[in-house]
Structure formats: C-alpha cells, structure tokens
Design a protein around this motif. Structure first.
Motif, PDB file in Angstrom:
ATOM      1  N   THR A 148      17.069  38.328  49.536  1.00 29.75           N
ATOM      2  CA  THR A 148      17.342  38.197  50.960  1.00 29.75           C
ATOM      3  C   THR A 148      16.305  39.004  51.739  1.00 29.75           C
ATOM      4  O   THR A 148      15.957  40.124  51.367  1.00 29.75           O
ATOM      5  CB  THR A 148      18.770  38.677  51.310  1.00 29.75           C
ATOM      6  OG1 THR A 148      18.894  40.041  50.942  1.00 29.75           O
ATOM      7  CG2 THR A 148      19.820  37.857  50.598  1.00 29.75           C
ATOM      8  N   THR A 149      15.801  38.404  52.799  1.00 32.96           N
ATOM      9  CA  THR A 149      14.762  39.056  53.600  1.00 32.96           C
ATOM     10  C   THR A 149      14.518  38.250  54.873  1.00 32.96           C
ATOM     11  O   THR A 149      14.970  37.114  55.005  1.00 32.96           O
ATOM     12  CB  THR A 149      13.453  39.200  52.792  1.00 32.96           C
ATOM     13  OG1 THR A 149      12.545  40.018  53.517  1.00 32.96           O
ATOM     14  CG2 THR A 149      12.816  37.866  52.486  1.00 32.96           C
ATOM     15  N   GLN A 150      13.793  38.844  55.785  1.00 29.80           N
ATOM     16  CA  GLN A 150      13.328  38.174  57.001  1.00 29.80           C
ATOM     17  C   GLN A 150      11.819  37.976  56.869  1.00 29.80           C
ATOM     18  O   GLN A 150      11.093  38.944  56.644  1.00 29.80           O
ATOM     19  CB  GLN A 150      13.624  39.015  58.244  1.00 29.80           C
ATOM     20  CG  GLN A 150      15.094  39.147  58.558  1.00 29.80           C
ATOM     21  CD  GLN A 150      15.691  37.826  59.015  1.00 29.80           C
ATOM     22  OE1 GLN A 150      15.097  37.076  59.786  1.00 29.80           O
ATOM     23  NE2 GLN A 150      16.877  37.519  58.518  1.00 29.80           N
ATOM     24  N   LEU A 151      11.372  36.740  56.980  1.00 30.92           N
ATOM     25  CA  LEU A 151       9.952  36.412  56.877  1.00 30.92           C
ATOM     26  C   LEU A 151       9.535  35.571  58.070  1.00 30.92           C
ATOM     27  O   LEU A 151      10.363  35.219  58.916  1.00 30.92           O
ATOM     28  CB  LEU A 151       9.680  35.630  55.585  1.00 30.92           C
ATOM     29  CG  LEU A 151      10.009  36.319  54.267  1.00 30.92           C
ATOM     30  CD1 LEU A 151       9.917  35.333  53.118  1.00 30.92           C
ATOM     31  CD2 LEU A 151       9.084  37.504  54.047  1.00 30.92           C
ATOM     32  N   GLU A 152       8.258  35.248  58.084  1.00 30.45           N
ATOM     33  CA  GLU A 152       7.718  34.303  59.051  1.00 30.45           C
ATOM     34  C   GLU A 152       6.945  33.239  58.286  1.00 30.45           C
ATOM     35  O   GLU A 152       6.405  33.500  57.225  1.00 30.45           O
ATOM     36  CB  GLU A 152       6.746  34.993  60.011  1.00 30.45           C
ATOM     37  CG  GLU A 152       7.351  36.036  60.900  1.00 30.45           C
ATOM     38  CD  GLU A 152       6.311  36.739  61.763  1.00 30.45           C
ATOM     39  OE1 GLU A 152       6.712  37.246  62.815  1.00 30.45           O
ATOM     40  OE2 GLU A 152       5.115  36.802  61.395  1.00 30.45           O
ATOM     41  N   GLY A 167       6.962  30.775  63.019  1.00 29.87           N
ATOM     42  CA  GLY A 167       8.391  30.493  62.981  1.00 29.87           C
ATOM     43  C   GLY A 167       9.121  31.535  62.165  1.00 29.87           C
ATOM     44  O   GLY A 167       8.519  32.301  61.403  1.00 29.87           O
ATOM     45  N   LYS A 168      10.423  31.559  62.313  1.00 29.48           N
ATOM     46  CA  LYS A 168      11.253  32.537  61.627  1.00 29.48           C
ATOM     47  C   LYS A 168      11.822  31.914  60.349  1.00 29.48           C
ATOM     48  O   LYS A 168      12.333  30.790  60.363  1.00 29.48           O
ATOM     49  CB  LYS A 168      12.394  32.956  62.544  1.00 29.48           C
ATOM     50  CG  LYS A 168      13.303  34.000  61.982  1.00 29.48           C
ATOM     51  CD  LYS A 168      14.378  34.369  62.986  1.00 29.48           C
ATOM     52  CE  LYS A 168      14.395  35.863  63.073  1.00 29.48           C
ATOM     53  NZ  LYS A 168      15.275  36.371  64.106  1.00 29.48           N
ATOM     54  N   LEU A 169      11.720  32.639  59.247  1.00 28.64           N
ATOM     55  CA  LEU A 169      12.253  32.203  57.959  1.00 28.64           C
ATOM     56  C   LEU A 169      13.254  33.258  57.482  1.00 28.64           C
ATOM     57  O   LEU A 169      12.861  34.393  57.211  1.00 28.64           O
ATOM     58  CB  LEU A 169      11.135  32.029  56.926  1.00 28.64           C
ATOM     59  CG  LEU A 169      11.591  31.493  55.576  1.00 28.64           C
ATOM     60  CD1 LEU A 169      11.747  29.970  55.656  1.00 28.64           C
ATOM     61  CD2 LEU A 169      10.604  31.840  54.504  1.00 28.64           C
ATOM     62  N   THR A 170      14.506  32.885  57.426  1.00 27.85           N
ATOM     63  CA  THR A 170      15.558  33.804  57.015  1.00 27.85           C
ATOM     64  C   THR A 170      16.009  33.425  55.615  1.00 27.85           C
ATOM     65  O   THR A 170      16.403  32.272  55.371  1.00 27.85           O
ATOM     66  CB  THR A 170      16.771  33.736  57.973  1.00 27.85           C
ATOM     67  OG1 THR A 170      16.298  34.029  59.290  1.00 27.85           O
ATOM     68  CG2 THR A 170      17.852  34.712  57.572  1.00 27.85           C
TER      69      THR A 170
END
Length: 173
Positions: A148-152, A167-170
């Motif tokens: 689990t992480t927050q990426l772009e 863009g946001k990649l969750t």
C-alpha cells in the motif's frame, strides 16, 4: 621497475571491466514489472496533449495491472510510475536527453552515444516503470504492486508534468 606501469595498467583494466562495478538493476519498493499473463485487470489511460484520462487510479496491493496507454495527443508522452521525488529526478534525466537532441517533441532518436562522447548509462530511456508513447500509438506497461502506498503516474518530458500531465495512483490494502 619497468613492469610497474604495465601491471598498474592491467590492474586498472581488471577493476574497470569488473561486473562488480556495474550499476545495480532498477528496484522499486512499490513493486516490479510483470509478464502480461500475470495481469488480473487492464486499465486504459488516454494521453492527451497535456492530460491523462483518468486522473486517478486505485489499485489493490498484490494486484498486477496491465496499463494500456493510448496517445491521442500530437506529442510524445511518457507514462511513468513513481513518487514525486522519483519524478523530479527523472525529469532532470529527460531534460538532458532533450538537450542532447535524443528526445524530440514527437519521438526518440537513436544516437551513437560513444561517438558523441556521451555516457551510455545517462542517455537511455529503459526504466522498467516507464514507457514512451509516440503520437497516435498505443503501448502497455504491466506492473505488480507489492504494498500500500501513494504514487503518481506522470509524463516527465520537459514541461509536461508542470503543465498538469500527472495523476494520482493509490495502492490500497
């Protein structure tokens, strides 16, 4: 005494040619590339002139996703997975590629790096978390997300990220 220089030269050649000094393979704490057969779903991402559609993507940790990248814009675009710091570093590499003439508005040129006096390692676009897509073309990137992480997801061609091509990649549990 006269053997000293040839021995020193031989030792230098052995050290410089040793695979121990080769740069390590790319590793990412958020996942790794995967074969197409492992993909559990496909996500289409349309690249416009300075936009991505969709602007946000949600993934589950452990999932393998096939990103289908459709460039409907007039320019070359990139789809790159990473965090903001990774994108900032990659933007600098892309800027160097643009300044060298290797990166053009609509594609990449093959260049003889050795003849131009360029470092082979610095002038490649071969990161496994990234793909370039020429105007009117479609490409794929298959990736397994491991935590689990927050990426772009972003286009790091000079100026594109700053123009909003991010863009946001969750990656959730």
């Amino acid at each position: 005494m006269f053997l000293r220089k040839p021995l020193l030269l031989a030792a230098c050649l052995l050290v410089l040619g040793s695979p121990v000094w080769a740069s390590p393979a790319h590793t990412f704490d958020f996942g790794q590339p995967a074969p197409a057969a492992k993909a559990t779903r496909s996500v289409e991402v349309v690249m416009g002139d300075m936009s991505f559609t969709p602007k946000a993507i949600e993934i589950t940790a452990g999932e393998t996703v096939r990103f289908v990248l459709v460039n409907k814009g007039q320019l070359l675009h990139e789809f790159n997975l990473g965090d903001a710091a990774m994108h900032a570093r990659h933007q600098q590499e892309m800027l160097k590629m643009q300044h060298s003439g290797m990166l053009t508005p609509t594609g990449m040129k093959d260049m003889d790096h050795g003849a131009a006096g360029m470092d082979h390692g610095m002038m490649k676009h071969d990161d496994p978390n990234s793909v370039l897509v020429e105007p009117g073309k479609t490409a794929e990137l298959i990736w397994t997300f491991t935590k689990t992480t927050q990426l772009e997801f972003a286009c790091n061609i000079p100026g594109h990220y700053q123009a909003g091509m991010v863009g946001k990649l969750t990656v959730g549990p």
